[in-house]
Design an enzyme around this catalytic site. Structure first.
Site, PDB file in Angstrom:
ATOM      1  N   CYS A  66       3.504   2.906  41.194  1.00  0.00           N
ATOM      2  CA  CYS A  66       3.997   1.533  39.851  1.00  0.00           C
ATOM      3  C   CYS A  66       3.445   0.110  39.892  1.00  0.00           C
ATOM      4  O   CYS A  66       4.171  -0.645  39.333  1.00  0.00           O
ATOM      5  CB  CYS A  66       5.386   1.325  39.221  1.00  0.00           C
ATOM      6  N   TRP A  70       0.231  -4.311  44.449  1.00  0.00           N
ATOM      7  CA  TRP A  70      -0.361  -4.981  43.645  1.00  0.00           C
ATOM      8  C   TRP A  70      -0.208  -6.285  43.434  1.00  0.00           C
ATOM      9  O   TRP A  70      -0.013  -7.759  43.747  1.00  0.00           O
ATOM     10  CB  TRP A  70      -1.158  -4.561  42.381  1.00  0.00           C
ATOM     11  N   HIS A 118      11.872  -0.162  46.300  1.00  0.00           N
ATOM     12  CA  HIS A 118      11.285   1.282  45.267  1.00  0.00           C
ATOM     13  C   HIS A 118      12.984   1.711  45.080  1.00  0.00           C
ATOM     14  O   HIS A 118      13.518   2.451  44.791  1.00  0.00           O
ATOM     15  CB  HIS A 118      10.596   2.185  45.907  1.00  0.00           C
TER      16      HIS A 118
END
Lengths: 303, 284
Positions: A66, A70, A118
């Site tokens: 997800c 980034w 996560h």
């Protein structure tokens, strides 16, 4: 012909069994959730409970695929712009991955530390919330998430591979994939949506307007940066820019982490029955809660 | 069935080269050289024709039609026997000459477009039952059929096959034209236009329509018995072991069509069927 088909059945059966064996042996289960054995260990999970978060830590939480790499890149660039020192974390950034001794070594790291995870929020150590560390939670629509996760599993050699998209989908919808259920992750984190030290970001919003997104993240983290600085970081944080140097920044699996994905890719893999099943799952899990609205499911996931 | 297997090409390239065009319509190779004979085929008033685009429920329809016209007990009818007894006009076997000699009443099948059927049919000389099936289920079934042929089967992906379907590049030409051409004749006195999905949704009405169309008179008890037998037949056919599970199920396409493919299909469908008021149930 009958003899040959018996032979084929036998071979197919053996292949099927070996696939099942390989797949199940590549996961460990901790508190009911599967994790890849090549990245996680029970010893590390036990050690994680004692991890001491600092108030100036920055935690980047996201379900796999997800946008965690980034957002890590973006936050690193923001810190560099503010402190003029290149952020260099000698530890693997994913909090729950690595050896059990990493938390001792992390005590010696200078502030601020950037951590990624996560994990569902109820699996994190208590200190993360008590310390009031800043937490950025990244979400992405579940259909593109599933597709990206499927490709990642099949591209990267040392984590479980699935025989087909259909097989992966069945496991994904049951929450029997690495790091568990997307929906449980979202429901868990939704509990923190209104806390002032927690900010939710949507992958699709960031993709649509990166400059605005980075500016918002900067403000949330309490940084004062000029528009020119924001624009510079934005230019360095596009998908193309990151993929171009992914081997350098992320090693051998770099290119797999930055597989080209567009919003709406899911339409080429999801069949109509699976599409309907996902819509129903979203509706029963997330529709009507704050995060459900924020995800803009209608925009990204309805054909 | 064996003839189709022998004639159907394997690779997409071979697949392409085997068909031939007749007045712009792509037809199977065994139709070559006999289209004039087909046009001149002598029709009898007692004939009943079943016309469908391939994989539109032909097998099931012929059994129902046979039951309605004969009033026979379904146990007396075997699946294999029916296919042997009821010829397809354009197939190599048994061939036109033998079909001409069959005793009345004849039940003859064809997949040819309306305009290529015998001229006598156009003149209303005998009854024609046409069945249409929703195109998404049809193309899935057609693909599975081509894949299942033993000797020579289609090797491309479903996506490629579906694209051929949308571009009118399969045997018997464009489904869109095939179905619309017959729809335009649905009010002809000798034509009965049916839909496959209605066999599952409203079999009673269909049986009544067929009985009326075929001039079969029966009292209420006989009609109820007939409908019961037809229900058994429909259930039987859709659950037959010989078929992949759910082959005849309405809504089959949803497990196969991706969302992306479905969007493209809907665009093409709208383009080609937009001016036609014929509608289909895509699921029940």
């Amino acid at each position: 012909m009958a003899e040959k088909s018996k032979f084929i059945e036998y071979i197919d059966d053996a292949l099927e069994k070996s696939k099942e064996t390989a797949l199940s042996q590549l996961f460990l289960t901790h508190q009911g959730i599967p994790y890849p054995v090549t990245m996680c260990t029970l010893e590390t999970f036990r050690a994680l409970d004692a991890f001491e978060a600092r108030s100036d830590d920055i935690l980047l939480a996201s379900y796999p695929k997800c946008g965690s790499n980034w957002i890590l890149h973006i936050v690193s660039e923001l810190i560099f712009a503010v402190s003029k020192k290149k952020y260099a974390c000698p530890e693997f950034p994913v909090l729950e991955c690595g050896d059990a001794e990493k938390y001792q070594r992390m005590k010696r790291l200078p502030s601020p530390r950037i951590l990624t995870t996560h994990l569902h929020c109820d699996k994190l150590p208590q200190s993360v919330f008590k310390s009031k560390a800043k937490i950025l939670v990244m979400f992405r629509n579940p259909k593109d998430t599933a597709v990206s996760f499927f490709h990642f599993h099949n591209d990267v050699p040392d984590i479980p591979s699935y025989a087909s998209w259909d097989e992966f989908f069945r496991q994904f919808i049951k929450g029997q994939v690495s790091w568990g259920s997307y929906f449980d992750f979202a429901i868990n984190w939704n509990k923190h949506i209104d806390e002032e030290n927690v900010k939710f970001i949507l992958y699709e919003d960031l993709k649509e307007n990166l400059v605005v997104g980075i500016k918002q993240i900067s403000e949330f983290l309490g940084f004062s940066l000029t528009d020119a600085q924001i624009k510079t970081i934005s230019a360095q944080s596009t998908f193309q820019a990151m993929r171009a140097k992914s081997q350098e920044t992320h090693g051998a699996i770099g290119p797999f982490l930055f597989r080209k994905g567009e919003v709406g890719d899911w339409k080429s893999l999801f069949n109509e029955t699976q599409n309907q099943e996902m819509d129903e799952r979203f509706k029963e899990s997330l529709a009507g809660i704050s995060l459900g609205d924020k995800l803009k499911y209608d925009s990204y996931c309805l054909a | 069935m064996a003839e189709s297997e022998a004639e159907t090409p394997g690779t997409p390239g071979e697949f392409e080269s085997k068909y031939f065009e007749f007045h712009g319509v792509r037809l199977p190779p065994f139709c070559r050289g006999k289209m004039e004979d087909i046009a001149d085929f002598p029709v009898r008033p007692s004939d009943v024709w079943i016309v469908t685009y391939p994989k539109s429920g032909t097998s099931l329809l012929q059994e129902v039609v046979y039951l309605v016209s004969q009033g026979a007990d379904p146990d007396e009818i075997g699946l294999m026997n029916i296919d042997e007894q009821l010829p397809v006009l354009e197939y190599p076997q048994p061939g036109l000459d033998i079909i001409k000699e069959l005793t009345s009443p004849r039940l003859i099948k064809s997949h040819l477009p309306y305009r290529f059927l015998p001229s006598d049919l156009h003149n209303g000389d005998s009854k024609v039952i046409y069945m249409a099936r929703n195109p998404k289920d049809l193309v899935v079934s057609y693909y599975q059929f081509h894949r299942s042929l033993r000797t020579m089967s289609y090797r491309g992906t479903f996506q490629e096959f579906c694209r051929r379907f949308m571009n009118d590049k399969l045997g018997y030409g464009s489904w869109f034209e095939h179905v619309q051409e017959f729809w335009e004749h649905r009010m002809d006195a000798n034509v009965l236009f049916l839909k496959y999905e209605d066999m599952h949704r409203d079999l009673v009405t269909m049986v009544e329509q067929l009985a009326r169309f075929l001039g079969v008179s029966c009292d209420k008890a006989q009609l109820e018995s007939l409908i019961e037998h037809c229900h058994q037949l429909v259930d039987q056919c859709c659950n037959a072991e010989a078929l992949p599970v759910g082959r005849g199920r309405v809504g089959l396409w949803k497990d196969i069509f991706t969302v992306s493919m479905n969007e493209k299909f809907d665009l093409v469908y709208k383009q080609k069927m937009g001016k036609c008021d014929l509608t289909f149930d895509f699921y029940l």
